[in-house]
Design an enzyme around this catalytic site. Structure first.
Site, PDB file in Angstrom:
ATOM      1  N   ASP A   9       0.848  -1.187   0.000  1.00  0.00           N
ATOM      2  CA  ASP A   9       0.000   0.000   0.000  1.00  0.00           C
ATOM      3  C   ASP A   9       0.896   1.254   0.000  1.00  0.00           C
ATOM      4  O   ASP A   9       2.093   1.165   0.312  1.00  0.00           O
ATOM      5  CB  ASP A   9      -0.860  -0.081   1.271  1.00  0.00           C
ATOM      6  CG  ASP A   9      -1.805   1.067   1.439  1.00  0.00           C
ATOM      7  OD1 ASP A   9      -2.307   1.593   0.434  1.00  0.00           O
ATOM      8  OD2 ASP A   9      -2.053   1.442   2.613  1.00  0.00           O
ATOM      9  N   ASP A  11      -0.407   5.095   0.851  1.00  0.00           N
ATOM     10  CA  ASP A  11      -0.750   6.048   1.918  1.00  0.00           C
ATOM     11  C   ASP A  11      -0.666   5.339   3.276  1.00  0.00           C
ATOM     12  O   ASP A  11      -1.345   4.332   3.505  1.00  0.00           O
ATOM     13  CB  ASP A  11      -2.174   6.588   1.715  1.00  0.00           C
ATOM     14  CG  ASP A  11      -2.302   7.469   0.478  1.00  0.00           C
ATOM     15  OD1 ASP A  11      -1.725   8.564   0.480  1.00  0.00           O
ATOM     16  OD2 ASP A  11      -2.972   7.052  -0.486  1.00  0.00           O
TER      17      ASP A  11
HETATM   18 MG   LIG Z   1      -3.107   3.019   3.397  1.00  0.00          MG
END
Ligand SMILES: [Mg+2]
Length: 265
Positions: A9, A11
């Site tokens: 991922d 963010d």
């Molecule tokens: Mg995230």
């Protein structure tokens, strides 16, 4: 035995807003040196792949744009499988969504800022973008009142920034859903089926999912049948928006640097 592909991922794992998370770039470099392919899998649909590649390079993570998958890719996958490619699609989203739809062959994209109330659309794609405003909201609601399929790239309630939580696409989708009197027909991103199909295409059948949000990244790992590595550098953690699940995921570390340290020890 080859090192498993790591789906990471962005963010809350690589950066918070525009600020890199300390140690993450070095950790990715070390994991790559150890033989892991690292593919970035984000629910943030706003940017194009080239923009993500530039942003990653700027924080010290040079990446092939083809190793970046966003919920825009997943939404475009769903549209390409379910909607006539020559049908008009309203884009209530950032450039990442328009790019992904064009790549899948959609020919009649209309930005919500340019829509007219009398137009009819086969689909409305709602993704996170900072230019969300009243007129675009009204245009999306018009299209949905007119019978368009309602596709949300994702419904993450927030995105982690350095010292605050920004409204996520779930907040924008909720506004559209309220104005249209309809929930989304399809949610494309993590942890849903379209994203899983795209990741299986890009990565293959085995890997490890690394993320900061148990309700998306963790559930996505479960959907893929992969181990989940939770990092507490984003929305998760003891004082965060989402607690560490019980039972705990396969791996839980404070951040990507600690995770790499553990795996490479
Ligand atoms: Mg995230």
């Amino acid at each position: 035995m080859t090192a498993p592909v790591l789906c990471c991922d962005l963010d809350g794992v690589v950066w918070l807003g525009t600020t890199p998370i300390p140690g993450s770039a070095e950790a990715i470099a070390r994991l790559r040196t150890a033989g892991h392919r690292v593919v970035f899998v984000t629910n943030n649909s706003s940017s194009t792949r080239a923009d993500y590649a530039t942003k990653l390079a700027n924080v010290g993570v040079p990446t092939d744009p083809l190793d970046i998958v966003s919920s825009a890719t997943a939404a475009a996958h769903w549209i390409a499988c379910n909607v006539d490619l020559d049908a008009p699609v309203l884009v209530h989203a950032g450039p990442g969504v328009a790019e992904a739809l064009r790549e899948r062959g959609c020919t009649r994209l209309v930005d919500a800022a340019a829509a007219r109330a009398s137009d009819r659309y086969a689909a409305v794609v709602c993704g996170w973008h900072r230019s969300f405003d009243f007129e675009r909201l009204a245009a999306a609601a018009d299209a949905l009142h007119g019978g368009a399929v309602f596709v949300a790239t994702n419904v993450d309630p927030t995105y982690p920034d350095v010292d605050r939580r920004l409204p996520g696409n779930g907040a924008l989708v909720a506004a559209v859903a309220t104005a249209a009197g309809r929930a989304p027909d399809v949610i494309a991103g993590k942890p849903h089926a379209s994203m899983a199909a795209v990741v299986h295409d890009v990565v293959g059948s085995t890997g490890i999912m690394i993320g900061d949000r148990p309700s998306t990244d963790g559930d996505f790992a479960a959907a893929l049948g992969w181990p989940f590595a939770l990092v507490l550098s984003g929305v998760g953690g003891p004082n965060g928006e989402e607690p560490v699940p019980d039972p705990a995921p396969a791996f839980v570390e404070t951040d990507l640097a600690s995770l790499a340290e553990r795996w490479l020890a």
